[in-house]
Write an enzyme that holds these catalytic residues in place. Structure first.
Site, PDB file in Angstrom:
ATOM      1  N   GLN A  72       0.775  -1.235   0.000  1.00  0.00           N
ATOM      2  CA  GLN A  72       0.000   0.000   0.000  1.00  0.00           C
ATOM      3  C   GLN A  72       0.809   1.289   0.000  1.00  0.00           C
ATOM      4  OE1 GLN A  72      -3.616   2.129   2.584  1.00  0.00           O
ATOM      5  NE2 GLN A  72      -3.108  -0.015   2.960  1.00  0.00           N
TER       6      GLN A  72
ATOM      7  N   ARG B 217       7.171  -9.455  -9.642  1.00  0.00           N
ATOM      8  CA  ARG B 217       7.715 -10.809  -9.785  1.00  0.00           C
ATOM      9  C   ARG B 217       6.921 -11.599 -10.820  1.00  0.00           C
ATOM     10  NH1 ARG B 217       7.304 -13.396  -4.119  1.00  0.00           N
ATOM     11  NH2 ARG B 217       5.394 -12.130  -4.112  1.00  0.00           N
TER      12      ARG B 217
ATOM     13  N   THR C  52      14.565 -10.304 -10.621  1.00  0.00           N
ATOM     14  CA  THR C  52      15.812  -9.595 -10.335  1.00  0.00           C
ATOM     15  C   THR C  52      16.833 -10.457  -9.595  1.00  0.00           C
ATOM     16  OG1 THR C  52      14.783  -8.697  -8.333  1.00  0.00           O
ATOM     17  CG2 THR C  52      14.723  -7.325 -10.319  1.00  0.00           C
TER      18      THR C  52
ATOM     19  N   TYR D 122       3.907  -3.187   9.273  1.00  0.00           N
ATOM     20  CA  TYR D 122       2.659  -2.991   8.552  1.00  0.00           C
ATOM     21  C   TYR D 122       1.873  -1.864   9.222  1.00  0.00           C
ATOM     22  CZ  TYR D 122       3.389  -7.201   5.750  1.00  0.00           C
ATOM     23  OH  TYR D 122       3.894  -8.121   4.860  1.00  0.00           O
ATOM     24  N   GLU D 123       0.722  -1.573   8.656  1.00  0.00           N
ATOM     25  CA  GLU D 123      -0.109  -0.432   9.041  1.00  0.00           C
ATOM     26  C   GLU D 123      -0.249  -0.235  10.548  1.00  0.00           C
ATOM     27  OE1 GLU D 123      -2.328   2.672   9.276  1.00  0.00           O
ATOM     28  OE2 GLU D 123      -2.062   1.962   7.220  1.00  0.00           O
TER      29      GLU D 123
ATOM     30  N   ASP E 262       0.190   3.419   6.207  1.00  0.00           N
ATOM     31  CA  ASP E 262       0.495   3.054   4.826  1.00  0.00           C
ATOM     32  C   ASP E 262       0.290   4.201   3.834  1.00  0.00           C
ATOM     33  OD1 ASP E 262       1.543   0.447   4.780  1.00  0.00           O
ATOM     34  OD2 ASP E 262      -0.412  -0.414   5.175  1.00  0.00           O
TER      35      ASP E 262
ATOM     36  N   GLY F  62      -8.882  20.251  20.848  1.00  0.00           N
ATOM     37  CA  GLY F  62      -8.440  21.634  20.750  1.00  0.00           C
ATOM     38  C   GLY F  62      -9.200  22.487  21.737  1.00  0.00           C
ATOM     39  N   GLY F  63      -9.323  23.759  21.442  1.00  0.00           N
ATOM     40  CA  GLY F  63      -9.997  24.659  22.352  1.00  0.00           C
ATOM     41  C   GLY F  63     -11.511  24.621  22.246  1.00  0.00           C
TER      42      GLY F  63
END
Length: 416
Positions: free
Chosen positions: A17, A38, A74, A139-140, A169, A248-249
């Protein structure tokens, strides 16, 4: 105008991903992205989570549109030679293999830079170089945990929680994209390529900067006034999980609407905006709160927030999330419906603006995917289908000067 990256050649040496998301965006911007896979297998996501037998999974098609596919082994000397030629002809190369894989393959950054000094080399890893965790495969969800997101997500009485958004990812891919585009601009000035390293931990951390802000504040004063734990709860040394607090505020919370008993997404997010408190009170049928000392100021409301939200939920009880938003928007109350993925899938605006697009692919037919999130005034990326495994192998080899007989031999020797 033409697409801004037309003429830029990208070697997509990635899988799953993070890397594919980065390269897909480059393709959407006009780059010629060649995905190297591949032989006989391809990117692992071609076969993961299939919805139609024997077809490339949506996991693959939704992250690899607008690309070409070359199969290449490769591990063979012939495959390495082809890859060297591709590197010499490319502008950008992106990889996200396990730590050390490229080096073991014989393609260190130094070797790549020697082959093509102008090439931008983008590399994604779980952790940065020199990290004590640099050898880990990530992973994620691991990235979300190590980047600070999980420890600050969820409710205080439950475990750390990962987000449904791909913070580890796709987010890392977008961060790398920014780095690659910056490096390409730099190359225009210097003529020199460079390596752009992006760790998943860093990408998640970059989205958690307000939580690091909170940690420093907690270190200094011992409490965080905008968190639900204040003023009656206890703070430990680390930033706690804040449930659905605004962060936050402006306090906020997810509130039930009509039908919540049967619809898990019948909710809105409701924000109490300090400067709009009077109009908010009027909108929810509590005009007296605007002048009541117990409610009139943010400090006075702090210890009563959950009681306030409970009263607002009573007002919401007979309103769908859409009806509630339509009423509240007139008073400029910051809010929004909790949209399910089913609702997003069928959202007419998201379809019309190109955030969700329908793509026609050769074997699968029509399917939906996420379109380009950026909207440009001078061009609109056209999203096409993802390539079949090795679909462009012969064309690529031919462009590198291989004859038909040589290509046939490479096929027979299982190099491609």
């Amino acid at each position: 105008m033409g697409l801004p990256l037309e003429g830029i050649k990208v070697l997509d040496f990635t899988g799953v991903q993070a890397g594919p998301a980065c390269c897909q965006m480059l393709a959407w911007f006009g780059a010629d992205v060649l995905k190297v896979e591949r032989p006989g297998v391809g990117d692992v996501t071609r076969s993961q989570l299939r919805d139609i037998p024997d077809l490339d999974a949506l996991y693959f098609t939704m992250l690899n549109s607008n690309k070409r596919s070359l199969t290449l082994n490769t591990k063979t000397s012939e495959g390495k030679a082809i890859l060297e030629k591709l590197i010499c002809d490319a502008d950008v190369m992106v990889e996200n293999f396990a730590p050390g894989a490229m080096d073991r393959m014989g393609f260190t950054w130094e070797r790549i830079h020697e082959l093509n000094p102008r090439l931008i080399f983008g590399s994604i890893k779980g952790f940065g170089e020199g990290s004590p965790y640099a050898d880990l495969k990530v992973y994620e969800n691991v990235a979300q945990c190590t980047g600070g997101a999980a420890s600050t997500t969820g409710f205080w009485d439950g475990p750390p929680t990962v987000s449904g958004a791909a913070l580890g990812d796709s987010n890392t891919g977008m961060h790398l994209l920014i780095g690659i585009l910056a490096a390409l601009i730099g190359r225009e000035k210097t003529g020199k390529g460079q390596k752009v390293s992006m760790s998943m931990q860093d990408a998640v951390l970059n989205l958690c900067r307000v939580k690091l802000r909170d940690q420093e504040r907690l270190d200094h004063v011992g409490y965080l006034e905008e968190y639900p734990q204040y003023p009656n709860g206890k703070f430990d040394e680390a930033v706690p999980r804040g449930g659905n607090a605004g962060g936050g505020g402006q306090p906020g919370w997810v509130l039930k609407c009509k039908g919540w008993q049967n619809d898990p997404n019948a909710y809105i997010y409701f924000t109490i905006q300090e400067q709009n408190w009077k109009r908010t009170c009027e909108a929810i049928g509590k005009p007296q709160w605007a002048s009541d000392p117990a409610y009139a100021t943010a400090r006075a409301r702090q210890s009563r927030l959950f009681g306030i939200f409970a009263e607002i939920e009573k007002w919401l009880a007979d309103k769908t999330k859409y009806e509630a938003v339509d009423i509240l928007r007139k008073s400029e109350v910051p809010c929004g419906p909790v949209l399910s993925m089913k609702e997003i899938e069928n959202d007419p605006y998201l379809r019309a603006c190109g955030s969700i697009v329908e793509v026609d692919e050769e074997k699968r037919g029509k399917y939906l995917t996420v379109g380009c999130p950026m909207k440009f005034s001078d061009f609109k990326p056209h999203i096409t289908g993802a390539p079949l495994l090795g679909e462009h192998t012969d064309d690529v080899l031919s462009s590198l000067g291989y004859s038909k007989d040589q290509i046939a031999k490479l096929h027979s020797n299982k190099v491609v």
